[in-house]
Design an enzyme around this catalytic site. Structure first.
Site, short mmCIF file in Angstrom:
data_model
loop_
_atom_site.label_atom_id
_atom_site.label_comp_id
_atom_site.label_asym_id
_atom_site.label_seq_id
_atom_site.Cartn_x
_atom_site.Cartn_y
_atom_site.Cartn_z
N TRP A 144 9.77 46.17 33.14
CA TRP A 144 10.98 46.66 33.79
C TRP A 144 10.63 47.53 35.01
O TRP A 144 11.52 47.88 35.79
CB TRP A 144 11.84 47.47 32.82
CG TRP A 144 11.19 48.77 32.40
CD1 TRP A 144 10.02 48.92 31.72
CD2 TRP A 144 11.69 50.09 32.64
NE1 TRP A 144 9.75 50.26 31.52
CE2 TRP A 144 10.75 51.00 32.07
CE3 TRP A 144 12.83 50.59 33.26
CZ2 TRP A 144 10.93 52.37 32.12
CZ3 TRP A 144 13.00 51.98 33.30
CH2 TRP A 144 12.06 52.85 32.74
N ASP A 145 9.36 47.85 35.16
CA ASP A 145 8.90 48.58 36.34
C ASP A 145 9.41 47.91 37.62
O ASP A 145 9.72 48.58 38.61
CB ASP A 145 7.37 48.61 36.41
CG ASP A 145 6.72 49.14 35.15
OD1 ASP A 145 7.39 49.22 34.11
OD2 ASP A 145 5.51 49.45 35.20
N GLU A 190 8.53 56.26 25.79
CA GLU A 190 7.81 55.53 24.75
C GLU A 190 7.24 56.44 23.66
O GLU A 190 6.62 55.95 22.72
CB GLU A 190 6.70 54.71 25.39
CG GLU A 190 7.24 53.61 26.29
CD GLU A 190 6.16 52.93 27.11
OE1 GLU A 190 4.98 52.99 26.72
OE2 GLU A 190 6.50 52.33 28.15
N LYS A 193 7.04 61.05 26.96
CA LYS A 193 5.96 60.50 27.77
C LYS A 193 6.36 60.45 29.24
O LYS A 193 5.52 60.61 30.12
CB LYS A 193 5.62 59.09 27.27
CG LYS A 193 4.46 58.43 28.00
CD LYS A 193 4.22 57.01 27.48
CE LYS A 193 3.04 56.35 28.17
NZ LYS A 193 2.89 54.93 27.76
N GLN A 194 7.65 60.24 29.49
CA GLN A 194 8.10 60.01 30.86
C GLN A 194 9.59 60.30 30.97
O GLN A 194 10.26 60.61 29.98
CB GLN A 194 7.85 58.55 31.23
CG GLN A 194 8.59 57.56 30.36
CD GLN A 194 7.88 56.24 30.20
OE1 GLN A 194 7.03 56.08 29.34
NE2 GLN A 194 8.23 55.29 31.04
#
Length: 782
Positions: free
Chosen positions: A371-372, A499, A611-612
């Site tokens: 999906w990046d 994640e 994580k992000q």
């Protein structure tokens, strides 16, 4: 090359901070593995790592090496074996292959091959210019017998010729006259890297994937045919080596030629090598060999210098419309252009390929698309090369049949579910809690289509392709979600972008994006019915769409549960996130990051740790749905619990920090992204660049400091100027116009470079540009 090798400055081990190139002034064996990635050349199809033409000496480079050449989308498959099986798990892995090394050219003197690890390197320089797309190297070398050579090479992968690469090797004896040997061949005995304990860096394949299927060696040309072990693709690798400047004895080799020539001191002998790759994934199998040979013949007929000129001309057009200028920081300027250059080199432009997490620079993540693309990379191409953005969406349409099949495997009677990791459309994620469970990818694809329509007004694409994608993927939400006792539409057991938090109920990002997705799908269906009734009827018949489904989407959107904590005044990442114990950041040593390599997933999942960017990403993508105070509170809370172990994270935090007025934090996060690969800050760039972070650099300039947003309310900017910059400029294609935005300490200039008219807003003030008034100066900055 610009500098004569005799006048080179003293060697420096670091890359010089030059605005338009990367340059190394010493052959540093400890950095060879990393620099092979940085000096990769590509054209969206071919990727050729920056290893020397001659390879490395015995034992290889001290810091490791990966002799890698890749073709975007060319892959083999292997069955995924689970010790403990379950229904619906991904069954087949697709992985990008390391294909034959066709650039190999070795120089031999007195039986001693030239390598950087043998003999004595007296002078060295290597340079990759982003304006020419040519990798140049000049070396002065002394053999073990005291014979000195100057070896200069140029290499390019043709941006305007999908299947072609070429190189030039020039050899000059300096202190002797005598015989020099040049070997030009194809190394077909290549393999992929093994992943080991880090799943991010390679493959887990069980044996060689390319098997010899034929070939021949001609007077100057070579053809190697191979077939993949499981996917069944046929690959042709073809080369043609042309020696200029001397008479030579030519001896055929198993897969190449050996040239022996008498060279006089001071005279230069030049070898040109033309390379072509083609596979049955690109052309009909019966035409693979002939297609490679035809591409090769056309390149040789044009000549190396013509290819060099073509490359510079193509890149001139790209930079004229895409260049981002940073005034006052050469190292940062270099990082921004390096990132843009690698994005261009990595992106598939044929509608059948995409852009891998590592581009075409290495084998990290096995060449998979994520999906990046839609959320990070797509905006860069949407606003700089809209035709490439359209091709990326065309890829999603191309794999829609596989997405439908995946939806059935996941027990959805209708609709399509895009895979988390893929190349050709199959789900390749063996770890479903952080993979398949990320249903938000459907909404991410729909979001990119929505942005494409807003930026281009290309409703024809929507009618022909986009509507089918958006409607089929929107159906999944109705099958996945349900209403609770309070009448709220809930989406349970999913994983959001973070994640480190898996299988939760009502992930805020997922629910908010699903709401956008269903609303957009319903609006698009209504518009299609009104403006293109024939297309509406065609799509409805094709997918069995009824008005009741559209009504159900609107109802679910209106009732969507979006978790919010009144006491803290923040949007909850999911129903359980705030009830978890916070991760002990103070007690976690620096060498225990990233957490995923040092802690069992369940340990991480039980804690409040990200994580992000997750909620923070929603603040950006759905910006007009939040107040500035909401954004600031959310940012403050989630910044404190985010590790940024993912390279996707810092750029998003930078953009939102800029919007809420945290100028220093915005700049710090931006700098973490801008030179992430050049400075190897994640310590894994040797396995490939981080394309999402590279695109995040452009986002940081345009969306962050430029404050650009495009939604149904129009195009708007809220520019700020970082304290360390004198100014910056960027350009955007939008609605048939090309706009340049230039920001300095006094304000912002908006200039219409192409197009008839454009409306925008500057810090809330309406601006109208047209042919009669193509530019305006706005003096207030936030």
């Amino acid at each position: 090359m610009e500098n004569d090798i005799d006048n080179m400055p003293l060697p420096a081990l670091a890359l010089d901070p030059e605005p338009w190139c990367i340059r190394e002034r010493a052959a540093d064996p400890a950095r060879a593995f990393l620099h092979e990635t940085l000096f990769t050349l590509g054209n969206g199809y071919i990727g050729m790592r920056g290893t020397p033409e001659e390879g490395h000496g015995p034992g290889g480079a001290a810091g490791g090496t990966l002799e890698g050449t890749y073709l975007n989308g060319f892959h083999d498959t292997e069955t995924i074996h689970y010790p403990e099986n379950a229904y619906g798990l991904a069954r087949t892995n697709e992985f990008m292959l390391n294909v034959p090394n066709a650039k190999r050219v070795a120089v031999v003197v007195d039986g001693e091959p030239f390598t950087l690890e043998t003999g004595k390197v007296l002078a060295y320089e290597r340079r990759l210019d982003f304006r020419t797309g040519v990798l140049e190297r000049r070396v002065e070398w002394e053999s073990g017998t005291g014979k000195r050579l100057r070896i200069a090479s140029r290499r390019l992968v043709c941006l305007d010729r999908k299947h072609v690469a070429a190189l030039e090797v020039a050899v000059t004896p300096l202190n002797f006259s005598g015989e020099v040997g040049i070997l030009s061949d194809v190394d077909a005995a290549v393999t992929n890297m093994q992943a080991g304990d880090d799943p991010r860096v390679g493959s887990a394949i069980t044996g060689p994937s390319l098997q010899l299927a034929g070939g021949e060696v001609g007077a100057s040309d070579v053809l190697v045919l191979q077939r993949t072990r499981h996917s069944g693709f046929l690959l042709a690798t073809a080369t043609d080596s042309v020696l200029d400047g001397a008479e030579a004895r030519v001896e055929p080799l198993a897969s190449g030629h050996a040239f022996a020539l008498a060279a006089a001191a001071g005279d230069t002998v030049v070898l040109h090598k033309f390379i072509a790759y083609a596979s049955s994934r690109d052309v009909e199998e019966a035409r693979v060999a002939s297609h490679a040979r035809a591409e090769l013949a056309a390149a040789r007929a044009a000549g190396f210098e013509a290819l060099v000129r073509e490359q510079a001309l193509w890149l001139d057009g790209f930079w004229r419309e895409a260049d981002v200028v940073i005034e006052g920081d050469d190292a940062l300027q270099q990082g921004v252009r390096f990132n843009q250059f690698h994005l261009l080199q990595s992106v598939g432009r044929d509608g059948k390929t995409n852009i891998a997490a590592k581009g075409v620079t290495g084998e990290g993540y096995e060449g998979h698309y994520f999906w990046d693309t839609e959320i990070y990379v797509f905006p860069f191409f949407l606003f700089s090369r809209p035709e490439i953005a359209r091709a990326l969406l065309q890829y999603r349409y191309d794999i829609l049949p596989q997405a439908r099949a995946r939806a059935r495997q996941m027990s959805h009677a209708r609709g399509a579910l895009y895979p988390w990791r893929t190349i050709a459309g199959e789900e390749c994620s063996a770890y479903y809690p952080a993979g398949t469970a990320q249903y938000h990818i459907n909404a991410d694809v729909a979001y990119s289509i929505r942005q494409y329509l807003l930026a281009t007004n290309d409703f024809d694409f929507i009618a022909r392709y986009g509507a089918e994608i958006v409607l089929e993927t929107a159906r999944i939400w109705l099958g996945l979600g349900s209403y609770d006792r309070q009448g709220r539409f809930c989406i349970n057991e999913v994983t959001g972008p973070d994640e480190y938090t898996a299988l939760v109920n009502n992930n805020y990002y997922t629910n908010a994006m699903a709401r956008m997705h269903m609303t957009f799908a319903a609006d698009m269906a209504d518009r299609l019915r009104t403006e293109r009734p024939d297309d509406h009827a065609r799509v409805a018949a094709l997918i069995g769409l009824e008005q009741g489904e559209i009504d159900a989407m609107r109802a679910a959107s209106a009732a969507m549960r979006l978790p919010y904590d009144e006491a803290l005044g923040i949007h909850e990442q999911d129903d359980s996130f705030l009830s978890k114990k916070r991760w002990d950041f103070a007690g976690t040593p620096a060498d225990k990051y990233p957490l995923l390599l040092h802690y069992h997933p369940l340990v991480i999942y039980r804690h409040q740790v990200c994580k992000q960017a997750d909620v923070v990403l929603a603040l950006l993508l759905l910006s007009n749905e939040f107040s500035l105070d909401d954004k600031r509170r959310d940012f403050d809370y989630y910044e404190a619990v985010t590790t940024h172990d993912s390279s996707l994270s810092s750029c998003i935090f930078s953009i939102v920090a800029a919007e809420v007025g945290y100028r220093d934090k915005a700049y710090a996060y931006f700098m973490e992204t801008a030179r992430l690969d050049l400075d190897n800050t994640h310590a894994n760039t040797e396995y490939g660049v981080h394309t999402a972070a590279m695109a995040g650099t452009w986002l940081g300039v345009a969306y962050g400091f430029g404050g650009m947003r495009l939604d149904e309310g129009g195009l708007r900017f809220a520019p700020t100027l970082p304290d360390k910059w004198n100014g910056y400029r960027f350009k955007v294609h939008v609605r048939g116009a090309l706009l340049e935005v230039a920001v300095d300490a006094g304000g912002a200039d908006y200039r219409l470079l192409a197009g008839e008219r454009l409306a925008l807003a500057h810090h809330g003030r309406a601006v109208a540009l047209d042919a009669a008034h193509p530019s305006i100066r706005m003096e207030n900055l936030a």
